[in-house]
Design an enzyme around this catalytic site. Sequence first.
Site, PDB file in Angstrom:
ATOM      1  CD  GLU A   1      -6.351   4.929  10.380  1.00 44.68           C
ATOM      2  OE1 GLU A   1      -5.271   3.836  11.058  1.00 44.68           O
ATOM      3  OE2 GLU A   1      -7.001   4.563   9.243  1.00 44.68           O
TER       4      GLU A   1
ATOM      5  CB  CYS B   1       8.255  -1.316   2.109  1.00 41.69           C
ATOM      6  SG  CYS B   1       9.182  -0.509   3.749  1.00 41.69           S
TER       7      CYS B   1
ATOM      8  CB  CYS C   1      13.885  -3.252  -2.975  1.00 39.32           C
ATOM      9  SG  CYS C   1      13.656  -3.866  -1.129  1.00 39.32           S
TER      10      CYS C   1
ATOM     11  CB  CYS D   1      10.164   0.779  -3.047  1.00 40.13           C
ATOM     12  SG  CYS D   1       9.880   1.867  -1.494  1.00 40.13           S
TER      13      CYS D   1
ATOM     14  CB  CYS E   1      15.389   3.104   0.913  1.00 40.89           C
ATOM     15  SG  CYS E   1      14.945   1.451   2.108  1.00 40.89           S
TER      16      CYS E   1
END
Length: 349
Positions: free
Chosen positions: A35, A190, A197, A200, A206
């Site tokens: 992370e 994204c 798109c 997605c 959205c």
Amino acid sequence: MNPFAKNLLAWFDIHGRSNLPWQHPRTPYRVWLSEVMLQQTQVRTVIPYFERFVLALPSLADLAAAPQDRVLALWSGLGYYSRARNLQRCAQLCVERHNGELPNNMEDLAALPGIGRSTAAAILAQAHGEPHAILDGNVRRVLARYHGVHGWTGNSAVQKELWKLAESHTPHKRVADYTQAIMDLGALVCTRSKPRCSDCPLQKKCIAHRDNLTATLPHPKPGKQIPTRKLTMLIVRDKLGRILLERRPPTGIWARLWSLPEGDDLAEASHAIADHASMTSDRLSLLPEFSHAFSHYRLNVTPMLLQIESPETRVADTPDRGWFAHHELAELGLPAPVRKLLASLPQDV
């Protein structure tokens, strides 16, 4: 499970990334390390750094006990070196206060250096399966577009709204997969520019897609002109091919890394040379200039190579200054542009 999470997990089961090195095994140490490395850095860039780091320092205790130069050398090239220093300080605090383990609760995790709310949540979600929402850059972009949130995502009011939305979507089951899924969606579909798109799983609801705002949302950070600084770096090399390096101050850019003597001009950069008679034109050569961009300014560097014969009499010696052979450089924490510069030097002495 809410429809947002359900659709996202269904997509993840087919298209998500499930063979990343920090996922097997998915321990708190490995999740935490990944992370921190992934902050503002792409997965494909991080993977070799992560693998090299955990091979050298496989546990939190190993990281806590390692020489700082070793940690910085393993980090060298990832940038944002304060993160590496915070990693080690965090590991040392865990040894001192938490029985050599990362805490398993939000309050204690988020109190450690370099671990904010989102990183702590990612550790708890991915390593422990606890339902905590995350809000890294990819997640902010997904949520801002999906919900039509206007404004720069670094703004405190916008962040507050996005945190509420992130929490509302986070499921109580398959939390580790969900956390990876929403990060993957932002990284793979994204994307910041030219989002896919049509691929997605959240496209139907959205707002950015519906209102043709994918190129607008999220709003960029308010722009300001980035200043430029000019710097001369002096590469002093002796007849054995060793390079003179100095450890940088504890604050500022590249803090505590080894680097080259530097200054606004050649006279200032040559502060380490006690005998300036050595700086004759036939021993001093100009190397190609290069630029390096930081988040807040651009550095234009003019490198100069000085070949000297007897370093013992011509270099002012201090604890944070020394001569290093070429094979020793790999074990030092060097700024990436300095490492690249030294690697490009002509080998003839």
